[in-house]
Structures are given as C-alpha cells and as structure tokens.
Design a protein around this motif. Structure first.
Motif, PDB file in Angstrom:
ATOM      1  N   GLN A  60       0.788  -1.028   0.106  1.00  0.00           N
ATOM      2  CA  GLN A  60      -0.085  -0.144   0.085  1.00  0.00           C
ATOM      3  C   GLN A  60       0.838   1.176   0.352  1.00  0.00           C
ATOM      4  O   GLN A  60       0.295   2.384  -0.137  1.00  0.00           O
ATOM      5  N   TYR A  61       2.081   1.034  -0.032  1.00  0.00           N
ATOM      6  CA  TYR A  61       3.029   2.324   0.289  1.00  0.00           C
ATOM      7  C   TYR A  61       4.386   2.287  -0.124  1.00  0.00           C
ATOM      8  O   TYR A  61       5.054   1.216  -0.153  1.00  0.00           O
ATOM      9  N   ARG A  62       4.847   3.509  -0.816  1.00  0.00           N
ATOM     10  CA  ARG A  62       6.318   3.325  -1.341  1.00  0.00           C
ATOM     11  C   ARG A  62       6.819   4.741  -0.909  1.00  0.00           C
ATOM     12  O   ARG A  62       6.233   5.726  -1.274  1.00  0.00           O
ATOM     13  N   ALA A  63       7.995   4.642  -0.099  1.00  0.00           N
ATOM     14  CA  ALA A  63       8.614   5.801   0.186  1.00  0.00           C
ATOM     15  C   ALA A  63       9.364   6.357  -0.977  1.00  0.00           C
ATOM     16  O   ALA A  63       9.553   5.629  -1.815  1.00  0.00           O
ATOM     17  N   GLU A  64       9.876   7.853  -1.224  1.00  0.00           N
ATOM     18  CA  GLU A  64      10.425   8.257  -2.076  1.00  0.00           C
ATOM     19  C   GLU A  64      11.801   7.544  -2.451  1.00  0.00           C
ATOM     20  O   GLU A  64      12.439   7.142  -1.687  1.00  0.00           O
ATOM     21  N   ALA A  65      12.250   7.917  -3.671  1.00  0.00           N
ATOM     22  CA  ALA A  65      13.539   7.063  -4.025  1.00  0.00           C
ATOM     23  C   ALA A  65      14.545   7.584  -3.066  1.00  0.00           C
ATOM     24  O   ALA A  65      15.501   6.778  -3.069  1.00  0.00           O
ATOM     25  N   ALA A  66      14.716   8.807  -2.774  1.00  0.00           N
ATOM     26  CA  ALA A  66      15.827   9.129  -1.503  1.00  0.00           C
ATOM     27  C   ALA A  66      15.900   8.252  -0.392  1.00  0.00           C
ATOM     28  O   ALA A  66      17.080   8.172   0.041  1.00  0.00           O
ATOM     29  N   MET A  67      14.859   7.627  -0.079  1.00  0.00           N
ATOM     30  CA  MET A  67      14.982   6.724   1.094  1.00  0.00           C
ATOM     31  C   MET A  67      15.445   5.410   0.707  1.00  0.00           C
ATOM     32  O   MET A  67      15.542   4.583   1.631  1.00  0.00           O
ATOM     33  N   HIS A  68      15.658   5.386  -0.517  1.00  0.00           N
ATOM     34  CA  HIS A  68      16.273   3.961  -0.797  1.00  0.00           C
ATOM     35  C   HIS A  68      17.673   3.988  -1.460  1.00  0.00           C
ATOM     36  O   HIS A  68      18.357   2.782  -1.471  1.00  0.00           O
ATOM     37  N   GLY A  69      18.149   5.165  -1.888  1.00  0.00           N
ATOM     38  CA  GLY A  69      19.516   5.312  -2.603  1.00  0.00           C
ATOM     39  C   GLY A  69      20.363   5.655  -1.497  1.00  0.00           C
ATOM     40  O   GLY A  69      20.208   5.357  -0.207  1.00  0.00           O
ATOM     41  N   PRO A  70      21.436   6.289  -1.887  1.00  0.00           N
ATOM     42  CA  PRO A  70      22.647   6.725  -1.083  1.00  0.00           C
ATOM     43  C   PRO A  70      22.287   7.433   0.016  1.00  0.00           C
ATOM     44  O   PRO A  70      21.225   8.517  -0.185  1.00  0.00           O
ATOM     45  N   VAL A  71      22.569   7.326   1.268  1.00  0.00           N
ATOM     46  CA  VAL A  71      22.356   7.862   2.630  1.00  0.00           C
ATOM     47  C   VAL A  71      22.452   9.434   2.187  1.00  0.00           C
ATOM     48  O   VAL A  71      21.873  10.336   2.912  1.00  0.00           O
ATOM     49  N   GLN A  72      23.608   9.628   1.638  1.00  0.00           N
ATOM     50  CA  GLN A  72      24.003  11.141   1.450  1.00  0.00           C
ATOM     51  C   GLN A  72      22.846  12.194   0.794  1.00  0.00           C
ATOM     52  O   GLN A  72      22.609  13.158   0.751  1.00  0.00           O
ATOM     53  N   ASP A  73      21.696  11.372  -0.062  1.00  0.00           N
ATOM     54  CA  ASP A  73      20.884  11.770  -0.741  1.00  0.00           C
ATOM     55  C   ASP A  73      19.660  11.950   0.144  1.00  0.00           C
ATOM     56  O   ASP A  73      18.537  12.635  -0.375  1.00  0.00           O
ATOM     57  N   ALA A  74      19.447  11.235   1.214  1.00  0.00           N
ATOM     58  CA  ALA A  74      18.262  11.076   2.073  1.00  0.00           C
ATOM     59  C   ALA A  74      17.938  12.511   2.605  1.00  0.00           C
ATOM     60  O   ALA A  74      18.730  13.172   2.969  1.00  0.00           O
ATOM     61  N   PRO A  75      16.592  12.995   2.748  1.00  0.00           N
ATOM     62  CA  PRO A  75      16.267  14.077   3.617  1.00  0.00           C
ATOM     63  C   PRO A  75      16.295  13.905   5.039  1.00  0.00           C
ATOM     64  O   PRO A  75      15.409  13.492   5.644  1.00  0.00           O
ATOM     65  N   TYR A  76      17.320  14.283   5.608  1.00  0.00           N
ATOM     66  CA  TYR A  76      17.556  14.060   7.117  1.00  0.00           C
ATOM     67  C   TYR A  76      18.048  15.311   7.707  1.00  0.00           C
ATOM     68  O   TYR A  76      18.583  16.145   7.036  1.00  0.00           O
ATOM     69  N   THR A  77      18.028  15.391   9.055  1.00  0.00           N
ATOM     70  CA  THR A  77      18.293  16.456  10.017  1.00  0.00           C
ATOM     71  C   THR A  77      19.160  16.102  11.080  1.00  0.00           C
ATOM     72  O   THR A  77      18.672  15.019  11.680  1.00  0.00           O
ATOM     73  N   GLU A  78      20.287  16.188  11.480  1.00  0.00           N
ATOM     74  CA  GLU A  78      20.960  15.781  12.657  1.00  0.00           C
ATOM     75  C   GLU A  78      20.439  16.903  13.874  1.00  0.00           C
ATOM     76  O   GLU A  78      20.637  17.857  13.612  1.00  0.00           O
ATOM     77  N   ASN A  79      19.912  16.210  15.026  1.00  0.00           N
ATOM     78  CA  ASN A  79      19.361  17.061  15.937  1.00  0.00           C
ATOM     79  C   ASN A  79      20.438  17.214  17.077  1.00  0.00           C
ATOM     80  O   ASN A  79      21.470  16.261  17.091  1.00  0.00           O
ATOM     81  N   GLU A  80      20.570  18.022  17.883  1.00  0.00           N
ATOM     82  CA  GLU A  80      21.436  18.599  18.787  1.00  0.00           C
ATOM     83  C   GLU A  80      21.691  17.365  19.771  1.00  0.00           C
ATOM     84  O   GLU A  80      22.413  17.296  20.494  1.00  0.00           O
ATOM     85  N   ASP A  81      20.510  16.571  20.129  1.00  0.00           N
ATOM     86  CA  ASP A  81      20.481  15.783  21.042  1.00  0.00           C
ATOM     87  C   ASP A  81      21.031  14.100  20.365  1.00  0.00           C
ATOM     88  O   ASP A  81      21.114  13.128  21.084  1.00  0.00           O
ATOM     89  N   GLY A  82      21.571  14.248  19.237  1.00  0.00           N
ATOM     90  CA  GLY A  82      22.241  13.088  18.619  1.00  0.00           C
ATOM     91  C   GLY A  82      21.435  12.167  17.814  1.00  0.00           C
ATOM     92  O   GLY A  82      21.815  11.298  17.224  1.00  0.00           O
ATOM     93  N   THR A  83      19.974  12.439  17.995  1.00  0.00           N
ATOM     94  CA  THR A  83      19.332  11.844  16.970  1.00  0.00           C
ATOM     95  C   THR A  83      19.180  12.234  15.671  1.00  0.00           C
ATOM     96  O   THR A  83      19.646  13.317  15.136  1.00  0.00           O
ATOM     97  N   ILE A  84      18.406  11.441  14.602  1.00  0.00           N
ATOM     98  CA  ILE A  84      18.473  12.016  13.396  1.00  0.00           C
ATOM     99  C   ILE A  84      16.944  11.938  12.768  1.00  0.00           C
ATOM    100  O   ILE A  84      16.497  10.725  13.111  1.00  0.00           O
ATOM    101  N   THR A  85      16.573  13.145  12.270  1.00  0.00           N
ATOM    102  CA  THR A  85      15.255  13.272  11.890  1.00  0.00           C
ATOM    103  C   THR A  85      15.155  12.729  10.316  1.00  0.00           C
ATOM    104  O   THR A  85      15.745  13.888   9.828  1.00  0.00           O
ATOM    105  N   PHE A  86      14.215  12.134   9.797  1.00  0.00           N
ATOM    106  CA  PHE A  86      14.231  11.984   8.332  1.00  0.00           C
ATOM    107  C   PHE A  86      12.722  12.434   7.886  1.00  0.00           C
ATOM    108  O   PHE A  86      11.792  12.143   8.797  1.00  0.00           O
TER     109      PHE A  86
END
Length: 128
Positions: A65-91
């Motif tokens: 029922q669902y497919r994530a955008e291609a950036a979530m399947h390819g090289p991690v450098q292309d993924a839409p992420y943010t490094e948070n101050e507490d060390g977590t990562i938000t995609f």
C-alpha cells in the motif's frame, strides 16, 4: 597437462585475489578542503535511514500500500535528514501508493542511534 592447468588456475587466483585485495583496501581520498568523515558514520546513518523508511512502510499498510520516495532507498547522502542536537536523526520524506504518480503522504521519523528507538513524529497529508 592436468598439472599445468592446476598451476595456471592457482596462479590466476593468486594474482586476481591480490588485485582485488589491493583495490578493496584503497579508499577514495577526499579533497584536502573537506574534513575526514568516519566511514562508520555513513553505515550508522544508512541504518537509521532504513529504520525510518521501514517505520513509514509499517504504519502506512506495508509495501502493498505504500512506497517511500526514492531518496529513502538510495545513497544515504541523498536522504532528507536532519541531525538533531541530542544526537538523534530526523528523516522527513514523502510516500505514495505503488503505481501512483503523485506523493500523498509526508512522514517524519526520528531515530535514536544509541538505543535504536524510532519515533514517528508526523504521518499525514503533505504539508505546504
């Protein structure tokens, strides 16, 4: 003749193996102006990306029922992420039903790499 074939094969394996080993041990050099990045960083980041994508797949009904955008399947450098101050990562990424041409869902997932916890922050229609 049989001994010649065996010796030839062993010689070929030895030279090929040494060539492969020397290629595998050679790492690409980054430009002098960029800082060295620990290769383990990208492995951990890629693991976090996969956890985030899998969480989105689960809460949206699975791969039927669902497919994530291609950036979530390819090289991690292309993924839409943010490094948070507490060390977590938000995609934060988009998804859609299989075969659809338009993305319909936006998902934001925070991954704590220390304890492996995954928290879905948002999973609704795409925000403007």
């Amino acid at each position: 003749m049989y001994k010649i074939l065996i010796v030839s094969a062993l010689t070929l394996i030895t030279f090929t193996g040494n060539a492969v080993n020397s290629i595998a041990q050679t790492s690409p050099r980054s430009p002098a102006s960029s800082p060295e990045i620990d290769p383990g960083y990208y492995i951990d980041l890629n693991r976090a990306k996969n956890l985030a994508r899998q969480a989105a797949e689960r809460i949206n009904g699975g791969l039927r029922q669902y497919r994530a955008e291609a950036a979530m399947h390819g090289p991690v450098q292309d993924a839409p992420y943010t490094e948070n101050e507490d060390g977590t990562i938000t995609f934060t990424f988009k998804g859609r039903p299989p075969g659809a041409t338009r993305f319909t869902v936006e998902t934001s997932v925070t991954v704590n790499q220390t304890n492996g916890r995954v928290m879905v922050n948002y999973n609704r229609p795409i925000r403007n």
